[in-house]
Motif scaffolding. Structure first.
Motif, PDB file in Angstrom:
ATOM      1  N   TYR A  96      -2.774  26.663 -14.711  1.00  0.00           N
ATOM      2  CA  TYR A  96      -3.861  26.057 -14.172  1.00  0.00           C
ATOM      3  C   TYR A  96      -5.038  26.339 -15.058  1.00  0.00           C
ATOM      4  CZ  TYR A  96      -1.001  25.769  -9.576  1.00  0.00           C
ATOM      5  OH  TYR A  96      -0.320  25.077  -9.027  1.00  0.00           O
ATOM      6  N   ARG A  98      -6.327  24.108 -17.128  1.00  0.00           N
ATOM      7  CA  ARG A  98      -7.125  22.653 -17.404  1.00  0.00           C
ATOM      8  C   ARG A  98      -7.862  22.455 -16.281  1.00  0.00           C
ATOM      9  NH1 ARG A  98      -1.942  18.900 -19.135  1.00  0.00           N
ATOM     10  NH2 ARG A  98      -1.116  20.135 -17.712  1.00  0.00           N
ATOM     11  N   GLN A  99      -7.574  23.220 -15.008  1.00  0.00           N
ATOM     12  CA  GLN A  99      -8.547  23.224 -13.858  1.00  0.00           C
ATOM     13  C   GLN A  99      -9.637  24.085 -13.907  1.00  0.00           C
ATOM     14  OE1 GLN A  99      -6.310  22.387 -10.124  1.00  0.00           O
ATOM     15  NE2 GLN A  99      -4.737  21.824 -11.322  1.00  0.00           N
ATOM     16  N   ASP A 100     -10.491  23.976 -14.983  1.00  0.00           N
ATOM     17  CA  ASP A 100     -11.283  25.001 -15.192  1.00  0.00           C
ATOM     18  C   ASP A 100     -12.983  24.827 -14.830  1.00  0.00           C
ATOM     19  OD1 ASP A 100     -11.335  23.173 -17.301  1.00  0.00           O
ATOM     20  OD2 ASP A 100     -12.462  24.590 -18.330  1.00  0.00           O
ATOM     21  N   LYS A 102     -15.494  22.049 -12.247  1.00  0.00           N
ATOM     22  CA  LYS A 102     -15.781  20.939 -11.165  1.00  0.00           C
ATOM     23  C   LYS A 102     -15.960  19.698 -11.681  1.00  0.00           C
ATOM     24  CE  LYS A 102     -17.323  20.439  -6.359  1.00  0.00           C
ATOM     25  NZ  LYS A 102     -17.833  21.160  -5.008  1.00  0.00           N
ATOM     26  N   ALA A 107     -13.658  18.872  -6.199  1.00  0.00           N
ATOM     27  CA  ALA A 107     -12.366  19.288  -7.267  1.00  0.00           C
ATOM     28  C   ALA A 107     -12.503  20.944  -7.248  1.00  0.00           C
ATOM     29  CB  ALA A 107     -12.746  18.572  -8.618  1.00  0.00           C
ATOM     30  N   ILE A 109     -11.819  24.567  -8.638  1.00  0.00           N
ATOM     31  CA  ILE A 109     -11.710  25.268 -10.033  1.00  0.00           C
ATOM     32  C   ILE A 109     -10.575  26.291  -9.776  1.00  0.00           C
ATOM     33  CG2 ILE A 109     -12.937  26.492 -11.476  1.00  0.00           C
ATOM     34  CD1 ILE A 109     -15.468  25.650 -10.227  1.00  0.00           C
ATOM     35  N   SER A 110      -9.294  25.552 -10.004  1.00  0.00           N
ATOM     36  CA  SER A 110      -7.846  26.347  -9.675  1.00  0.00           C
ATOM     37  C   SER A 110      -7.957  27.693 -10.753  1.00  0.00           C
ATOM     38  CB  SER A 110      -6.804  25.574  -9.953  1.00  0.00           C
ATOM     39  OG  SER A 110      -7.092  24.536  -8.784  1.00  0.00           O
TER      40      SER A 110
END
Length: 285
Positions: A96, A98-100, A102, A107, A109-110
């Motif tokens: 995860y 790439r989900q760094d 918002k 969205a 921030i995983s």
């Protein structure tokens, strides 16, 4: 009686890499069994004592990523409740990553969520490699070592790219400019940048080259290749602008979806990836 030695545990995501690490350290992998019940629950059995030991758990963020992440969390917690002295989570490819941030409304921030889960499970230390965004290190309250594949990339270019002294290092997007310029500086080479415009995630619509690649071997450098749409389009853009040949060197070769078809049908001379993610099956294709 504890010997205060190192114990290396491997999950199911990349056992081959764990074996290589253990071989380099001159030790054996600890006896761990990871299975699934019929209802898909993950069960972990550690087959030897880890009391007061320094435990390293190797689990990369690839393949069935959610299952592998859950495996890692359960293994960390199992070692914690078994009184391990120190637990280090070794994640060659951070899940995860790439989900760094918002980047749009609502969205998640995983990457921060993954950091919280690792810490709560009982990890005392995290070792990872080429994080998609360096600020992910700040998501943790425990020490994080972000290792770099750059020395291996430099060695590969010097040993395997013909006429590398007249090559040019190219970043396929603005986010990778720092990585590419660092490599270009070490090799004393020129640097170019490709600006890409996306319609949506994993789909690039247009590319614009900034720099002169005419008559040179172009070496694309990136941290991750997922569907490889960016690499395929970037290679075509470079050839259209007069590059003699195009190599792609990537740290994390996720290669999901139609990535292999894109590579095989592209104008890329060669695609080089590290072994942070297993590729045994993909090499055959």
């Amino acid at each position: 009686m504890s010997s205060n030695s190192i114990r290396i545990l491997a999950g199911n995501s990349h056992p081959a890499l764990a074996r290589l690490i253990a071989k380099r350290l001159g030790t054996d992998l600890a006896n761990v069994t990871v299975t699934k019940y019929s209802n898909q629950e993950t069960a972990v059995t550690i087959g030897e004592s880890v009391r007061d030991e320094d435990v390293y758990i190797v689990q990369s963020g690839c393949g069935e990523i959610n299952d592998h992440l859950m495996e890692l969390l359960i293994m960390i917690n199992a070692c914690k409740t078994a009184s391990a002295r120190r637990i280090t989570a070794v994640l060659p490819c951070f899940p995860y990553a790439r989900q760094d941030k918002k980047d749009k409304s609502r969205a998640p921030i995983s990457a921060k969520l993954v950091a919280n889960m690792l810490t709560v499970a009982g990890a005392d230390h995290v070792i990872t490699m080429d994080l998609h965004a360096s600020q992910i290190q700040g998501f943790f309250d425990c020490p994080v070592d972000n290792l770099y594949g750059e020395p291996s990339v430099l060695r590969y270019i010097r040993d395997n790219v013909p006429d590398w002294k007249s090559a040019i290092i190219v970043s396929p997007d603005a986010g990778g400019a720092k990585r590419a310029t660092s490599i270009a500086d070490h090799l004393d080479l020129d640097f170019a940048l490709i600006h890409k415009e996306r319609k949506k995630a994993n789909e690039v619509s247009r590319m614009v080259l900034v720099g002169d690649v005419a008559g040179k071997v172009a070496i694309l450098v990136d941290d991750m290749a997922d569907t490889c749409g960016t690499l395929g389009l970037a290679a075509k853009t470079l050839l259209d602008n007069g590059a003699a040949a195009v190599y792609a060197i990537v740290i994390h070769g996720v290669l999901s979806g139609k990535a292999l078809d894109v590579i095989n049908n592209s104008v890329l001379t060669r695609v080089v990836v590290t072994n942070t993610i297993p590729h045994a099956e993909k090499k055959k294709q």
